[in-house]
Design an enzyme around this catalytic site. Structure first.
Site, mmCIF file in Angstrom:
data_model
loop_
_atom_site.group_PDB
_atom_site.id
_atom_site.type_symbol
_atom_site.label_atom_id
_atom_site.label_comp_id
_atom_site.label_asym_id
_atom_site.label_seq_id
_atom_site.Cartn_x
_atom_site.Cartn_y
_atom_site.Cartn_z
ATOM 1 N N ARG A 154 33.414 29.199 29.862
ATOM 2 C CA ARG A 154 34.139 29.107 31.128
ATOM 3 C C ARG A 154 35.421 28.313 30.895
ATOM 4 O O ARG A 154 35.491 27.461 30.005
ATOM 5 C CB ARG A 154 33.291 28.410 32.196
ATOM 6 C CG ARG A 154 32.012 29.134 32.568
ATOM 7 C CD ARG A 154 31.262 28.361 33.650
ATOM 8 N NE ARG A 154 30.050 29.052 34.090
ATOM 9 C CZ ARG A 154 28.839 28.827 33.605
ATOM 10 N NH1 ARG A 154 28.678 27.909 32.658
ATOM 11 N NH2 ARG A 154 27.798 29.486 34.053
ATOM 12 N N LYS A 157 27.479 24.474 34.103
ATOM 13 C CA LYS A 157 27.257 24.334 35.532
ATOM 14 C C LYS A 157 25.909 23.693 35.820
ATOM 15 O O LYS A 157 24.910 24.000 35.180
ATOM 16 C CB LYS A 157 27.312 25.712 36.210
ATOM 17 C CG LYS A 157 28.713 26.177 36.556
ATOM 18 C CD LYS A 157 28.649 27.436 37.399
ATOM 19 C CE LYS A 157 30.034 27.850 37.859
ATOM 20 N NZ LYS A 157 29.980 29.060 38.712
ATOM 21 N N HIS A 193 38.716 34.065 32.788
ATOM 22 C CA HIS A 193 37.416 34.591 33.191
ATOM 23 C C HIS A 193 37.255 36.047 32.784
ATOM 24 O O HIS A 193 36.146 36.497 32.474
ATOM 25 C CB HIS A 193 37.228 34.433 34.698
ATOM 26 C CG HIS A 193 35.788 34.275 35.100
ATOM 27 N ND1 HIS A 193 35.008 33.219 34.665
ATOM 28 C CD2 HIS A 193 34.982 35.047 35.871
ATOM 29 C CE1 HIS A 193 33.796 33.337 35.164
ATOM 30 N NE2 HIS A 193 33.753 34.445 35.886
ATOM 31 N N ARG A 204 36.062 36.040 29.350
ATOM 32 C CA ARG A 204 34.617 35.737 29.347
ATOM 33 C C ARG A 204 33.837 37.006 29.676
ATOM 34 O O ARG A 204 32.804 37.291 29.067
ATOM 35 C CB ARG A 204 34.330 34.622 30.357
ATOM 36 C CG ARG A 204 32.852 34.301 30.581
ATOM 37 C CD ARG A 204 32.753 33.064 31.477
ATOM 38 N NE ARG A 204 31.489 32.942 32.175
ATOM 39 C CZ ARG A 204 30.404 32.342 31.688
ATOM 40 N NH1 ARG A 204 30.432 31.840 30.470
ATOM 41 N NH2 ARG A 204 29.305 32.247 32.411
ATOM 42 N N HIS A 220 23.950 31.436 32.608
ATOM 43 C CA HIS A 220 23.599 31.872 33.956
ATOM 44 C C HIS A 220 22.201 31.378 34.321
ATOM 45 O O HIS A 220 21.250 31.596 33.574
ATOM 46 C CB HIS A 220 23.626 33.403 34.054
ATOM 47 C CG HIS A 220 24.990 33.986 33.980
ATOM 48 N ND1 HIS A 220 25.238 35.301 33.627
ATOM 49 C CD2 HIS A 220 26.219 33.434 34.211
ATOM 50 C CE1 HIS A 220 26.539 35.533 33.662
ATOM 51 N NE2 HIS A 220 27.148 34.418 33.999
ATOM 52 N N TYR A 280 26.868 42.904 34.294
ATOM 53 C CA TYR A 280 27.579 43.474 33.156
ATOM 54 C C TYR A 280 26.987 44.796 32.693
ATOM 55 O O TYR A 280 27.583 45.482 31.869
ATOM 56 C CB TYR A 280 27.578 42.482 31.993
ATOM 57 C CG TYR A 280 28.311 41.214 32.320
ATOM 58 C CD1 TYR A 280 29.691 41.206 32.408
ATOM 59 C CD2 TYR A 280 27.631 40.032 32.589
ATOM 60 C CE1 TYR A 280 30.379 40.045 32.743
ATOM 61 C CE2 TYR A 280 28.313 38.878 32.921
ATOM 62 C CZ TYR A 280 29.684 38.896 32.989
ATOM 63 O OH TYR A 280 30.353 37.746 33.328
#
Length: 291
Positions: free
Chosen positions: A136, A160, A225, A228, A251, A260
């Site tokens: 990220r 995150k 992004h 990514r 994630h 994806y």
């Protein structure tokens, strides 16, 4: 509470703070004691906003009132009056292999100079880590100076929600980082320093878009992004396992990673045609096999 107990990232805290300040201003500074009717009127003012924005604002207020109610500061939680808009998940922008090759071709020309500019070496390291490891933007700019070891093909990253994950680092990326790091003073804390801190996400966006323009790619198609996303989609198209990709991207929910799977439906059809137990008996692309 969100920082200490839930490990919320700085960007999340800033977004919640901004939403709460704006809501407080709309309610004349009486946010903590607003009733359901006042909250409903506040939400009516969001009618022109995108569904995702409304969902974020409502989530911030729900968390705020849940905290006040749990602490005993309010007797009734008025959050029931907040809207719950559906937030359709948009398909990510995707760069093809040819576009990525064009970006790296420009970088290759710059870094192959007898004395490449430090800025070009920095940009090469940034792009290698974005596309080669799927970092990220916030994770990339905040990498410590010694985060990437020349003899270790991975780094342990805190992303995150404070979750740690192992991120693979390619030989190319490690070489690019090594070439750039000689220009970073040993006493600097960050791999990509700027002023007294580190490179900002905004500056990273500017650098990536400028590179896209130099490569003949419309800048609005490229961002950190998007690179990514390219990392994820190209790995998946190459046969990567979805669970492994989830771990590499950090994630929390595999449903986020599943977005994806849209990128290569042709490959999925070919996979079923070639690997399914009934592949020899018929086709699944709408064309029946001839006997």
């Amino acid at each position: 509470m969100m920082a200490a107990e839930q490990g919320a990232a700085a960007n999340t805290l800033a977004a919640y703070r901004s939403d709460l300040v704006l809501a407080s201003q709309a309610l004349d500074g009486d946010l903590a004691h607003a009733d359901a009717a006042a909250i409903a009127r506040l939400a009516e003012g969001w009618s022109s906003l995108a569904g995702a924005t409304v969902a974020r604002k409502a989530a911030a207020l729900r968390r705020f009132y849940a905290f006040l109610h749990a602490e005993g500061d309010i007797a009734v939680d008025p959050a029931a009056a907040l809207p719950r808009p559906g937030t359709a998940r948009r398909l990510p922008k995707v760069l093809g292999h040819a576009d990525v090759d064009r970006l790296f071709a420009v970088l290759g020309q710059r870094t192959a100079m007898p004395q490449p500019l430090p800025g070009d070496l920095r940009l090469a390291a940034l792009i290698e880590l974005l596309y080669g490891s799927g970092l990220r933007a916030s994770e990339l700019v905040a990498l410590p100076r010694a985060a990437v070891h020349p003899d270790r093909p991975f780094l342990i990253l805190r992303g995150k929600g404070g979750r740690e994950r192992l991120v693979p680092i390619s030989d190319r990326a490690r070489a690019a980082v090594a070439a750039w790091r000689v220009h970073v003073a040993a006493d600097r804390a960050w791999l990509f320093p700027s002023g007294k801190g580190h490179l900002s996400r905004i500056r990273l966006y500017q650098l990536v878009k400028a590179l896209a323009a130099d490569a003949g790619i419309p800048p609005d198609r490229v961002s950190p992004h998007v690179l990514r996303h390219a990392f994820a989609t190209h790995l998946l198209a190459g046969g990567a396992d979805l669970r492994a990709l989830q771990a590499m991207l950090g994630h929390a929910d595999i449903a986020t990673t599943e977005i994806y799977t849209h990128v290569d439906t042709g490959r999925l059809v070919d996979l079923v045609n070639s690997r399914h137990p009934l592949a020899d008996a018929g086709r699944v692309d709408g064309k029946a096999a001839r006997p």
